[in-house]
Structure formats: structure tokens, C-alpha cells
Design an enzyme around this catalytic site. Structure first.
Site, mmCIF file in Angstrom:
data_model
loop_
_atom_site.group_PDB
_atom_site.id
_atom_site.type_symbol
_atom_site.label_atom_id
_atom_site.label_comp_id
_atom_site.label_asym_id
_atom_site.label_seq_id
_atom_site.Cartn_x
_atom_site.Cartn_y
_atom_site.Cartn_z
ATOM 1 N N CYS A 4 3.767 70.484 27.179
ATOM 2 C CA CYS A 4 4.990 69.875 27.745
ATOM 3 C C CYS A 4 4.816 68.361 27.844
ATOM 4 O O CYS A 4 3.891 67.877 28.503
ATOM 5 C CB CYS A 4 5.277 70.467 29.125
ATOM 6 S SG CYS A 4 6.587 69.616 30.005
ATOM 7 N N CYS A 7 4.846 67.025 31.436
ATOM 8 C CA CYS A 7 3.575 67.289 32.130
ATOM 9 C C CYS A 7 2.538 66.246 31.709
ATOM 10 O O CYS A 7 1.765 65.759 32.549
ATOM 11 C CB CYS A 7 3.069 68.689 31.810
ATOM 12 S SG CYS A 7 3.892 70.014 32.725
ATOM 13 N N ASP A 30 13.534 56.084 30.744
ATOM 14 C CA ASP A 30 13.864 56.909 29.585
ATOM 15 C C ASP A 30 13.612 56.110 28.302
ATOM 16 O O ASP A 30 13.893 54.921 28.217
ATOM 17 C CB ASP A 30 15.335 57.348 29.662
ATOM 18 C CG ASP A 30 15.635 58.518 28.749
ATOM 19 O OD1 ASP A 30 15.885 59.622 29.256
ATOM 20 O OD2 ASP A 30 15.616 58.332 27.509
ATOM 21 N N HIS A 46 5.078 71.709 36.824
ATOM 22 C CA HIS A 46 6.031 72.131 35.797
ATOM 23 C C HIS A 46 7.045 73.120 36.350
ATOM 24 O O HIS A 46 6.684 74.208 36.809
ATOM 25 C CB HIS A 46 5.316 72.758 34.593
ATOM 26 C CG HIS A 46 6.289 73.101 33.493
ATOM 27 N ND1 HIS A 46 6.652 72.191 32.526
ATOM 28 C CD2 HIS A 46 7.002 74.221 33.248
ATOM 29 C CE1 HIS A 46 7.538 72.740 31.723
ATOM 30 N NE2 HIS A 46 7.767 73.983 32.130
ATOM 31 N N ASN A 84 20.393 68.140 33.589
ATOM 32 C CA ASN A 84 20.874 69.120 32.615
ATOM 33 C C ASN A 84 20.063 70.398 32.726
ATOM 34 O O ASN A 84 18.845 70.363 32.913
ATOM 35 C CB ASN A 84 20.732 68.554 31.191
ATOM 36 C CG ASN A 84 21.681 67.395 30.936
ATOM 37 O OD1 ASN A 84 22.836 67.433 31.343
ATOM 38 N ND2 ASN A 84 21.195 66.355 30.272
ATOM 39 N N GLY A 90 22.949 70.574 27.121
ATOM 40 C CA GLY A 90 22.207 69.756 26.168
ATOM 41 C C GLY A 90 20.800 69.415 26.611
ATOM 42 O O GLY A 90 20.237 68.398 26.190
ATOM 43 N N HIS A 97 14.165 67.413 35.230
ATOM 44 C CA HIS A 97 14.240 65.961 35.404
ATOM 45 C C HIS A 97 15.628 65.575 35.883
ATOM 46 O O HIS A 97 16.620 66.213 35.533
ATOM 47 C CB HIS A 97 13.891 65.206 34.120
ATOM 48 C CG HIS A 97 14.616 65.687 32.898
ATOM 49 N ND1 HIS A 97 14.258 66.830 32.222
ATOM 50 C CD2 HIS A 97 15.695 65.184 32.249
ATOM 51 C CE1 HIS A 97 15.078 67.008 31.191
ATOM 52 N NE2 HIS A 97 15.960 66.039 31.190
HETATM 53 P P1 AMP Z 1 17.705 66.023 28.613
HETATM 54 O O1 AMP Z 1 18.645 65.938 27.440
HETATM 55 O O2 AMP Z 1 18.425 66.060 29.924
HETATM 56 O O3 AMP Z 1 16.683 67.112 28.451
HETATM 57 O O4 AMP Z 1 16.953 64.626 28.636
HETATM 58 C C1 AMP Z 1 15.692 64.405 28.128
HETATM 59 C C2 AMP Z 1 15.481 62.912 28.158
HETATM 60 O O5 AMP Z 1 14.109 62.654 27.986
HETATM 61 C C3 AMP Z 1 16.231 62.150 27.051
HETATM 62 O O6 AMP Z 1 17.094 61.192 27.660
HETATM 63 C C4 AMP Z 1 15.099 61.495 26.260
HETATM 64 O O7 AMP Z 1 15.450 60.201 25.800
HETATM 65 C C5 AMP Z 1 13.976 61.437 27.277
HETATM 66 N N1 AMP Z 1 12.624 61.421 26.751
HETATM 67 C C6 AMP Z 1 12.080 62.269 25.840
HETATM 68 N N2 AMP Z 1 10.775 61.963 25.628
HETATM 69 C C7 AMP Z 1 10.502 60.909 26.432
HETATM 70 C C8 AMP Z 1 9.332 60.132 26.694
HETATM 71 N N3 AMP Z 1 8.154 60.369 26.071
HETATM 72 N N4 AMP Z 1 9.413 59.112 27.583
HETATM 73 C C9 AMP Z 1 10.580 58.853 28.225
HETATM 74 N N5 AMP Z 1 11.699 59.552 28.035
HETATM 75 C C10 AMP Z 1 11.678 60.555 27.147
HETATM 76 ZN ZN ZN Z 2 6.090 70.270 32.095
#
Ligand code: AMP
Ligand code: ZN
Length: 111
Positions: A4, A7, A30, A46, A84, A90, A97
Site C-alpha cells: 500500500c 502505508c 497530494d 491501514h 472517496n 472514484g 484518506h
Molecule cells: P482518491 O481518488 O480519493 O483515491 O485519491 C487518491 C489521491 O492520492 C489522488 O488525488 C492522487 O493524486 C494522490 N496520490 C497518489 N499517490 C500519491 C503519492 N505518492 N503522494 C501524494 N499523493 C498521491
Molecule cells: Zn495502507
């Protein structure tokens, strides 16, 4: 969970721009910001999403972290918090988060 990505961020195994951290939660920017301020608040443990048995103490720590992010990012004029859960929303990262979005007028779409 070993595979993950969030994580790994919580364990400092991969880099992130950390905005706030305590024993239970971590907040980091983000990678693909959708507003001038776009910071994620996650539990260090987690949980797949908001419905996945998150302890009340952890939820309270996340709300406190949102407040700390707002202070650190100067969001005095307001911000939006979104989480989400599942395909219709999505969700792409299956570690709970909260998105903290702000830094501009966010308009009236989607609450
Ligand atoms: P969700 O669509 O609600 O699952 O949002 C996941 C978010 O995680 C998205 O806005 C991605 O841009 C962000 N994301 C994915 N990988 C990383 C990362 N390594 N560091 C920071 N943000 C991330
Ligand atoms: Zn996790």
C-alpha cells in the site's frame, strides 16, 4: 499493508511533503493537486476507507490534523474536506484518506 503506497508514506519508506504528523495520522501534499492547496490526511494504520472500522480516537486525530493543515496552509477563508469510498466515488488509493482542498473559491459544484 506491504503493497500500500499510503502505508509506505506513513512509514516514511517513500518520500512525501509532510504538512503535519503525530502518532496516529500523517498529512502530506497530494502529488496531483486539484486546488492551490490539496493535502491528504491519512491514518497511519491501514484502513481501506471511511467505513473500514476506523477507531474513534483515530477519526478525532484526523479531524485535528485537518485543523493543523488549515493553519499551516493559511486557509482562514475556508476549505473543503472530501473522502472517496469505492468505485462510484472514484477511489483510487485503497487506504482511507481525507482530501483537504482550498486556497481559492471552490465554487458550488459537488457540495
Ligand atoms: P482518491 O481518488 O480519493 O483515491 O485519491 C487518491 C489521491 O492520492 C489522488 O488525488 C492522487 O493524486 C494522490 N496520490 C497518489 N499517490 C500519491 C503519492 N505518492 N503522494 C501524494 N499523493 C498521491
Ligand atoms: Zn495502507
Amino acid at each position: 499493508m506491504s503493497d500500500c503506497i499510503f502505508c509506505k508514506i506513513a512509514n516514511h519508506e517513500i518520500p512525501s511533503t509532510i504538512v503535519y504528523e503525530d502518532d496516529l495520522v500523517i498529512a502530506f501534499d497530494d502529488l496531483s493537486p486539484q486546488a492551490p492547496v490539496h493535502t491528504l490526511v491519512i491514518p497511519k494504520a491501514h484502513h481501506a476507507d471511511i467505513t473500514d472500522g476506523v477507531p474513534a480516537e483515530t477519526l478525532a486525530a484526523m479531524v485535528h490534523a485537518v485543523e493543523e493543515v488549515a493553519k499551516a496552509k493559511g486557509l482562514e477563508s475556508g476549505f473543503r474536506v472530501i473522502t472517496n469510498k469505492g468505485a462510484d466515488a472514484g477511489q483510487t488509493v485503497m487506504h482511507f484518506h481525507m482530501h483537504v482542498l482550498g486556497g481559492k473559491s471552490l465554487g458550488e459544484g459537488l457540495v
